[in-house]
Scaffold this motif. Structure first.
Motif, PDB file in Angstrom:
ATOM      1  N   LEU A 134       0.838  -1.183   0.000  1.00 49.67           N
ATOM      2  CA  LEU A 134       0.000   0.000   0.000  1.00 49.67           C
ATOM      3  C   LEU A 134       0.878   1.240   0.000  1.00 49.67           C
ATOM      4  O   LEU A 134       1.823   1.344   0.767  1.00 49.67           O
ATOM      5  CB  LEU A 134      -0.904   0.024   1.237  1.00 49.67           C
ATOM      6  N   GLY A 135       0.529   2.169  -0.863  1.00 49.95           N
ATOM      7  CA  GLY A 135       1.270   3.416  -0.893  1.00 49.95           C
ATOM      8  C   GLY A 135       0.762   4.362   0.181  1.00 49.95           C
ATOM      9  O   GLY A 135      -0.106   4.036   0.982  1.00 49.95           O
ATOM     10  N   THR A 136       1.279   5.564   0.167  1.00 49.70           N
ATOM     11  CA  THR A 136       0.855   6.552   1.160  1.00 49.70           C
ATOM     12  C   THR A 136      -0.310   7.389   0.651  1.00 49.70           C
ATOM     13  O   THR A 136      -0.900   8.148   1.398  1.00 49.70           O
ATOM     14  CB  THR A 136       2.025   7.478   1.523  1.00 49.70           C
ATOM     15  N   ASP A 137      -0.665   7.238  -0.651  1.00 44.69           N
ATOM     16  CA  ASP A 137      -1.750   8.016  -1.236  1.00 44.69           C
ATOM     17  C   ASP A 137      -3.101   7.377  -0.876  1.00 44.69           C
ATOM     18  O   ASP A 137      -3.366   6.233  -1.233  1.00 44.69           O
ATOM     19  CB  ASP A 137      -1.581   8.059  -2.760  1.00 44.69           C
ATOM     20  N   PRO A 138      -3.995   8.088  -0.166  1.00 43.39           N
ATOM     21  CA  PRO A 138      -5.276   7.502   0.240  1.00 43.39           C
ATOM     22  C   PRO A 138      -6.193   7.169  -0.932  1.00 43.39           C
ATOM     23  O   PRO A 138      -6.993   6.246  -0.869  1.00 43.39           O
ATOM     24  CB  PRO A 138      -5.891   8.547   1.164  1.00 43.39           C
ATOM     25  N   VAL A 139      -6.095   7.888  -2.064  1.00 45.59           N
ATOM     26  CA  VAL A 139      -6.935   7.613  -3.224  1.00 45.59           C
ATOM     27  C   VAL A 139      -6.552   6.260  -3.824  1.00 45.59           C
ATOM     28  O   VAL A 139      -7.413   5.438  -4.151  1.00 45.59           O
ATOM     29  CB  VAL A 139      -6.815   8.749  -4.270  1.00 45.59           C
ATOM     30  N   GLN A 140      -5.243   5.997  -3.954  1.00 43.84           N
ATOM     31  CA  GLN A 140      -4.787   4.709  -4.491  1.00 43.84           C
ATOM     32  C   GLN A 140      -5.157   3.572  -3.543  1.00 43.84           C
ATOM     33  O   GLN A 140      -5.533   2.486  -3.982  1.00 43.84           O
ATOM     34  CB  GLN A 140      -3.273   4.727  -4.711  1.00 43.84           C
ATOM     35  N   THR A 141      -5.072   3.808  -2.254  1.00 43.20           N
ATOM     36  CA  THR A 141      -5.429   2.790  -1.274  1.00 43.20           C
ATOM     37  C   THR A 141      -6.912   2.453  -1.374  1.00 43.20           C
ATOM     38  O   THR A 141      -7.299   1.277  -1.399  1.00 43.20           O
ATOM     39  CB  THR A 141      -5.087   3.269   0.158  1.00 43.20           C
ATOM     40  N   VAL A 145      -8.635  -1.216  -2.442  1.00 41.09           N
ATOM     41  CA  VAL A 145      -9.581  -1.904  -1.569  1.00 41.09           C
ATOM     42  C   VAL A 145     -10.884  -2.144  -2.321  1.00 41.09           C
ATOM     43  O   VAL A 145     -11.497  -3.217  -2.221  1.00 41.09           O
ATOM     44  CB  VAL A 145      -9.805  -1.103  -0.263  1.00 41.09           C
ATOM     45  N   THR A 146     -11.328  -1.164  -3.115  1.00 36.70           N
ATOM     46  CA  THR A 146     -12.566  -1.307  -3.907  1.00 36.70           C
ATOM     47  C   THR A 146     -12.417  -2.437  -4.928  1.00 36.70           C
ATOM     48  O   THR A 146     -13.334  -3.247  -5.105  1.00 36.70           O
ATOM     49  CB  THR A 146     -12.911   0.022  -4.609  1.00 36.70           C
ATOM     50  N   ALA A 147     -11.273  -2.496  -5.605  1.00 38.07           N
ATOM     51  CA  ALA A 147     -11.045  -3.554  -6.599  1.00 38.07           C
ATOM     52  C   ALA A 147     -11.083  -4.924  -5.938  1.00 38.07           C
ATOM     53  O   ALA A 147     -11.661  -5.878  -6.491  1.00 38.07           O
ATOM     54  CB  ALA A 147      -9.712  -3.328  -7.300  1.00 38.07           C
ATOM     55  N   ALA A 152     -14.041 -10.051  -4.847  1.00 34.31           N
ATOM     56  CA  ALA A 152     -14.586 -10.997  -3.872  1.00 34.31           C
ATOM     57  C   ALA A 152     -16.082 -11.200  -4.083  1.00 34.31           C
ATOM     58  O   ALA A 152     -16.593 -12.326  -4.036  1.00 34.31           O
ATOM     59  CB  ALA A 152     -14.309 -10.506  -2.448  1.00 34.31           C
ATOM     60  N   ALA A 153     -16.814 -10.117  -4.345  1.00 31.65           N
ATOM     61  CA  ALA A 153     -18.258 -10.221  -4.569  1.00 31.65           C
ATOM     62  C   ALA A 153     -18.547 -10.999  -5.850  1.00 31.65           C
ATOM     63  O   ALA A 153     -19.448 -11.859  -5.890  1.00 31.65           O
ATOM     64  CB  ALA A 153     -18.876  -8.829  -4.649  1.00 31.65           C
ATOM     65  N   GLY A 154     -17.771 -10.745  -6.901  1.00 34.14           N
ATOM     66  CA  GLY A 154     -17.969 -11.472  -8.158  1.00 34.14           C
ATOM     67  C   GLY A 154     -17.678 -12.957  -7.996  1.00 34.14           C
ATOM     68  O   GLY A 154     -18.399 -13.807  -8.529  1.00 34.14           O
ATOM     69  N   GLY A 155     -16.634 -13.293  -7.306  1.00 37.39           N
ATOM     70  CA  GLY A 155     -16.311 -14.704  -7.074  1.00 37.39           C
ATOM     71  C   GLY A 155     -17.389 -15.399  -6.269  1.00 37.39           C
ATOM     72  O   GLY A 155     -17.765 -16.541  -6.565  1.00 37.39           O
ATOM     73  N   THR A 156     -17.918 -14.725  -5.284  1.00 32.39           N
ATOM     74  CA  THR A 156     -18.987 -15.303  -4.468  1.00 32.39           C
ATOM     75  C   THR A 156     -20.233 -15.541  -5.314  1.00 32.39           C
ATOM     76  O   THR A 156     -20.885 -16.583  -5.224  1.00 32.39           O
ATOM     77  CB  THR A 156     -19.315 -14.369  -3.282  1.00 32.39           C
ATOM     78  N   TRP A 157     -20.595 -14.580  -6.168  1.00 34.36           N
ATOM     79  CA  TRP A 157     -21.768 -14.707  -7.039  1.00 34.36           C
ATOM     80  C   TRP A 157     -21.629 -15.895  -7.995  1.00 34.36           C
ATOM     81  O   TRP A 157     -22.543 -16.683  -8.176  1.00 34.36           O
ATOM     82  CB  TRP A 157     -21.972 -13.392  -7.808  1.00 34.36           C
ATOM     83  N   LEU A 158     -20.405 -16.060  -8.595  1.00 34.75           N
ATOM     84  CA  LEU A 158     -20.168 -17.174  -9.513  1.00 34.75           C
ATOM     85  C   LEU A 158     -20.257 -18.514  -8.799  1.00 34.75           C
ATOM     86  O   LEU A 158     -20.828 -19.475  -9.317  1.00 34.75           O
ATOM     87  CB  LEU A 158     -18.815 -17.029 -10.202  1.00 34.75           C
ATOM     88  N   LEU A 159     -19.693 -18.613  -7.600  1.00 38.07           N
ATOM     89  CA  LEU A 159     -19.769 -19.862  -6.846  1.00 38.07           C
ATOM     90  C   LEU A 159     -21.206 -20.182  -6.462  1.00 38.07           C
ATOM     91  O   LEU A 159     -21.626 -21.348  -6.477  1.00 38.07           O
ATOM     92  CB  LEU A 159     -18.886 -19.787  -5.587  1.00 38.07           C
ATOM     93  N   HIS A 160     -22.010 -19.164  -6.155  1.00 34.57           N
ATOM     94  CA  HIS A 160     -23.408 -19.359  -5.787  1.00 34.57           C
ATOM     95  C   HIS A 160     -24.199 -19.897  -6.983  1.00 34.57           C
ATOM     96  O   HIS A 160     -25.017 -20.819  -6.851  1.00 34.57           O
ATOM     97  CB  HIS A 160     -24.003 -18.040  -5.282  1.00 34.57           C
TER      98      HIS A 160
END
Length: 168
Positions: A134-141, A145-147, A152-160
């Protein structure tokens, strides 16, 4: 039968001959085995018998003579001396001569600039070529985290879907 008797007699004689040689040997245990100038050193030996005492000689390192007296450990004599501040690095022979029987035992003491049991803590940083995740830039962080959350949500949907039998 005589053969067994001879074998046992021979074994008993060998053991009897070996016991005095074993009983006469011993060593002088030095703790710590590596010390710094000014440090306290303890020596002990079991070579002087149950109630034996001894005179120690640390003259090689410059500490002079000291006394070893019977200790709480059965059959051991113990003594202490202080390594002089002027002691130079090297290996020195410490000698103890038992009061009874003229038995002499020796042990080695290593003098080092710092004692072996003193830990030196590292200081500063080390360049390894690996950067932080993680860099020091809060926008990149926040973007990272969003990516991860979307993945994670996409993987869960596919497994479901797969578990329900809808296929991919």
């Amino acid at each position: 039968m005589r053969r067994i008797a001879r074998l046992l007699a021979g074994t008993a004689l060998a053991v009897a001959a070996a016991v005095p040689a074993w009983a006469g040997t011993g060593s002088l245990d030095v703790y710590p085995s590596t010390a710094a100038p000014g440090g306290q050193v303890t020596v002990n030996t079991a070579a002087c018998g149950d109630k034996g005492s001894a005179t120690g000689d640390a003259g090689a390192v410059g500490a002079g003579t000291f006394t070893l007296a019977p200790s709480a450990h059965e059959g051991e004599a113990i003594g202490q001396f202080q390594v002089p501040e002027s002691a130079q690095p090297g290996t020195y022979e410490i000698v103890a001569k038992c009061a009874e029987g003229n038995r002499q035992v020796t042990g080695d003491l290593v003098i080092a600039l710092t004692a072996a049991h003193e830990q030196v803590q590292p200081r500063g940083s080390m360049r390894t070529g690996v950067g932080g995740a993680l860099g020091t830039d809060p926008v990149q962080t926040a973007a990272g985290v969003t990516a991860l959350a979307i993945a994670a949500a996409g993987g869960t949907w596919l497994l479901h879907r797969r578990a329900r039998g809808d296929g991919i």
